[in-house]
Design a protein around this motif. Structure first.
Motif, PDB file in Angstrom:
ATOM      1  N   ARG A 168       0.831  -1.209   0.000  1.00  0.00           N
ATOM      2  CA  ARG A 168       0.000   0.000   0.000  1.00  0.00           C
ATOM      3  C   ARG A 168       0.864   1.258   0.000  1.00  0.00           C
ATOM      4  NH1 ARG A 168      -3.946   0.428   4.966  1.00  0.00           N
ATOM      5  NH2 ARG A 168      -1.959   0.902   5.996  1.00  0.00           N
ATOM      6  N   ALA A 169       1.946   1.235   0.788  1.00  0.00           N
ATOM      7  CA  ALA A 169       2.851   2.389   0.823  1.00  0.00           C
ATOM      8  C   ALA A 169       3.506   2.605  -0.535  1.00  0.00           C
ATOM      9  CB  ALA A 169       3.917   2.179   1.898  1.00  0.00           C
ATOM     10  N   LEU A 170       3.920   1.514  -1.171  1.00  0.00           N
ATOM     11  CA  LEU A 170       4.565   1.621  -2.480  1.00  0.00           C
ATOM     12  C   LEU A 170       3.608   2.199  -3.519  1.00  0.00           C
ATOM     13  CD1 LEU A 170       7.006   1.069  -4.298  1.00  0.00           C
ATOM     14  CD2 LEU A 170       6.114  -1.249  -4.646  1.00  0.00           C
ATOM     15  N   LYS A 171       2.362   1.776  -3.493  1.00  0.00           N
ATOM     16  CA  LYS A 171       1.377   2.308  -4.437  1.00  0.00           C
ATOM     17  C   LYS A 171       1.186   3.806  -4.238  1.00  0.00           C
ATOM     18  CE  LYS A 171      -1.306  -1.928  -5.187  1.00  0.00           C
ATOM     19  NZ  LYS A 171      -2.618  -2.592  -4.990  1.00  0.00           N
ATOM     20  N   GLU A 172       1.151   4.232  -2.989  1.00  0.00           N
ATOM     21  CA  GLU A 172       0.994   5.669  -2.714  1.00  0.00           C
ATOM     22  C   GLU A 172       2.214   6.450  -3.194  1.00  0.00           C
ATOM     23  OE1 GLU A 172       0.798   8.704   1.080  1.00  0.00           O
ATOM     24  OE2 GLU A 172      -0.020   6.678   1.327  1.00  0.00           O
ATOM     25  N   ILE A 173       3.394   5.902  -2.937  1.00  0.00           N
ATOM     26  CA  ILE A 173       4.633   6.565  -3.377  1.00  0.00           C
ATOM     27  C   ILE A 173       4.664   6.684  -4.897  1.00  0.00           C
ATOM     28  CG2 ILE A 173       7.144   6.289  -3.517  1.00  0.00           C
ATOM     29  CD1 ILE A 173       6.932   4.948  -0.698  1.00  0.00           C
ATOM     30  N   ASN A 174       4.318   5.596  -5.576  1.00  0.00           N
ATOM     31  CA  ASN A 174       4.307   5.608  -7.041  1.00  0.00           C
ATOM     32  C   ASN A 174       3.261   6.574  -7.585  1.00  0.00           C
ATOM     33  OD1 ASN A 174       6.342   3.707  -7.111  1.00  0.00           O
ATOM     34  ND2 ASN A 174       4.977   1.975  -7.396  1.00  0.00           N
ATOM     35  N   SER A 175       2.118   6.669  -6.909  1.00  0.00           N
ATOM     36  CA  SER A 175       1.058   7.567  -7.374  1.00  0.00           C
ATOM     37  C   SER A 175       1.475   9.032  -7.284  1.00  0.00           C
ATOM     38  CB  SER A 175      -0.224   7.337  -6.563  1.00  0.00           C
ATOM     39  OG  SER A 175      -0.073   7.810  -5.230  1.00  0.00           O
ATOM     40  N   ARG A 176       2.443   9.321  -6.415  1.00  0.00           N
ATOM     41  CA  ARG A 176       2.967  10.685  -6.290  1.00  0.00           C
ATOM     42  C   ARG A 176       4.084  10.963  -7.294  1.00  0.00           C
ATOM     43  NH1 ARG A 176       3.633  12.107   0.164  1.00  0.00           N
ATOM     44  NH2 ARG A 176       1.453  11.840   0.779  1.00  0.00           N
ATOM     45  N   GLY A 177       4.445   9.935  -8.053  1.00  0.00           N
ATOM     46  CA  GLY A 177       5.469  10.118  -9.074  1.00  0.00           C
ATOM     47  C   GLY A 177       6.872   9.771  -8.633  1.00  0.00           C
ATOM     48  N   TYR A 178       7.009   9.071  -7.505  1.00  0.00           N
ATOM     49  CA  TYR A 178       8.328   8.691  -7.001  1.00  0.00           C
ATOM     50  C   TYR A 178       8.519   7.182  -7.125  1.00  0.00           C
ATOM     51  CZ  TYR A 178       7.515  13.232  -4.859  1.00  0.00           C
ATOM     52  OH  TYR A 178       7.203  14.544  -4.654  1.00  0.00           O
ATOM     53  N   LYS A 179       9.772   6.766  -7.068  1.00  0.00           N
ATOM     54  CA  LYS A 179      10.094   5.346  -7.147  1.00  0.00           C
ATOM     55  C   LYS A 179      10.730   4.886  -5.844  1.00  0.00           C
ATOM     56  CE  LYS A 179      10.747   5.288 -12.162  1.00  0.00           C
ATOM     57  NZ  LYS A 179      11.662   4.964 -13.280  1.00  0.00           N
ATOM     58  N   ALA A 180      10.472   3.629  -5.491  1.00  0.00           N
ATOM     59  CA  ALA A 180      11.041   3.058  -4.267  1.00  0.00           C
ATOM     60  C   ALA A 180      11.451   1.616  -4.547  1.00  0.00           C
ATOM     61  CB  ALA A 180      10.034   3.132  -3.122  1.00  0.00           C
ATOM     62  N   PRO A 181      12.543   1.413  -5.292  1.00  0.00           N
ATOM     63  CA  PRO A 181      12.945   0.054  -5.676  1.00  0.00           C
ATOM     64  C   PRO A 181      13.276  -0.850  -4.498  1.00  0.00           C
ATOM     65  CG  PRO A 181      14.656   1.658  -6.222  1.00  0.00           C
ATOM     66  CD  PRO A 181      13.431   2.439  -5.858  1.00  0.00           C
ATOM     67  N   ARG A 182      13.731  -0.272  -3.397  1.00  0.00           N
ATOM     68  CA  ARG A 182      14.048  -1.115  -2.241  1.00  0.00           C
ATOM     69  C   ARG A 182      12.777  -1.665  -1.598  1.00  0.00           C
ATOM     70  NH1 ARG A 182      18.303   2.469   1.059  1.00  0.00           N
ATOM     71  NH2 ARG A 182      17.998   0.834   2.635  1.00  0.00           N
ATOM     72  N   LEU A 183      11.704  -0.900  -1.623  1.00  0.00           N
ATOM     73  CA  LEU A 183      10.424  -1.430  -1.140  1.00  0.00           C
ATOM     74  C   LEU A 183       9.922  -2.528  -2.069  1.00  0.00           C
ATOM     75  CD1 LEU A 183       8.435   1.724   0.070  1.00  0.00           C
ATOM     76  CD2 LEU A 183       9.910   0.191   1.390  1.00  0.00           C
ATOM     77  N   GLU A 184      10.110  -2.336  -3.366  1.00  0.00           N
ATOM     78  CA  GLU A 184       9.723  -3.374  -4.327  1.00  0.00           C
ATOM     79  C   GLU A 184      10.469  -4.671  -4.039  1.00  0.00           C
ATOM     80  OE1 GLU A 184      10.484  -1.825  -8.191  1.00  0.00           O
ATOM     81  OE2 GLU A 184       8.898  -0.304  -8.092  1.00  0.00           O
ATOM     82  N   LYS A 185      11.752  -4.557  -3.688  1.00  0.00           N
ATOM     83  CA  LYS A 185      12.555  -5.734  -3.386  1.00  0.00           C
ATOM     84  C   LYS A 185      12.039  -6.448  -2.140  1.00  0.00           C
ATOM     85  CE  LYS A 185      16.238  -8.029  -4.723  1.00  0.00           C
ATOM     86  NZ  LYS A 185      16.352  -8.594  -6.073  1.00  0.00           N
TER      87      LYS A 185
END
Length: 238
Positions: free
Chosen positions: A214-231
């Motif tokens: 859920r946090a990753l989806k919110e981050i992505n929706s703001r236009g940012y990337k979080a590859p470590r969360l994806e991992k």
């Protein structure tokens, strides 16, 4: 909806550790262990020999704590504070922020804010539980890189901590999510390490994965990337 039961923070004995004379060799040569289909980042292996030895020397001091210990994963350079600061300034990454506003501004507006929140959380936690609490924001070592700190804290989660107490919004933090993932791995290996949220409820793998997703989806929706969360999600779900 079934009301979730609150579990008390109880400690059980650790499994027996490796002999002391083999300890450094075991840590340095320990391969990445697969969790289902994913693989965790091994910060210790990525360090130079000199950096690795500094991390192990620092960890040896933490090992002098007798008995079970609680650890508080927390944001330092990432987390919700970072993304709110980026959104406020219209910038897209930490690197761009430091380039345009300076490293001092990043320290004041992200690192300091995160550290103060982490220290306050650990201080309040120490009043509620009867074992020592290790707060990462309290340990500052000259010359330590972010990778060296992560290597140190993941060793704490792997080999010393009996409890992890997650702060509110921990799922937005790269480091806290990785430490949660390591804690889950330890549970799968049969170690009795408990992982709690800030209200004292345990965070099993399915709930933790939902929070990070859920946090990753919110981050992505703001236009940012979080590859470590994806991992982390990959390690927890595949």
């Amino acid at each position: 909806m079934v009301k979730q039961k609150k579990r008390a923070c109880r400690i059980r004995p650790y499994k027996k550790k490796a002999k002391k004379q083999l300890y450094n060799k075991i840590i340095i040569n320990h391969p990445n262990i697969r969790m289902r289909g994913g693989k965790e980042m091994d910060y210790l292996q990525a360090l130079t020999n000199k950096e690795r030895q500094r991390v192990l020397d620092c960890y040896s001091g933490i090992e002098t704590i007798i008995g079970p210990m609680a650890y508080t994963p927390m944001s330092v350079t990432s987390g919700r504070v970072l993304y709110e600061e980026l959104e406020k300034t219209g910038l897209k990454s930490r690197e761009e922020y430091e380039e345009k506003l300076g490293k001092r501004a990043f320290y004041d507006n992200v690192i300091r804010v995160n550290s103060e929140r982490g220290i306050n959380f650990a201080q309040e936690l120490a009043k509620r539980i009867d074992i020592p609490v290790l707060c990462p924001a309290k340990l500052i070592s000259s010359g330590f890189s972010e990778e060296m700190y992560m290597a140190l804290w993941l060793q704490v989660v792997s080999r010393k901590a009996a409890e992890l107490h997650m702060m509110p919004d921990w799922e937005y933090s790269n480091g806290a999510a990785e430490e949660y993932t390591r804690g889950i791995r330890r549970q799968k290996e049969g170690y009795d390490i408990r992982i709690y949220d800030n209200q004292g409820y345990e965070i099993p793998i399915d709930r933790g994965c939902r929070l990070i997703t859920r946090a990753l989806k919110e981050i992505n929706s703001r236009g940012y990337k979080a590859p470590r969360l994806e991992k982390c999600i990959e390690s927890l779900t595949f």
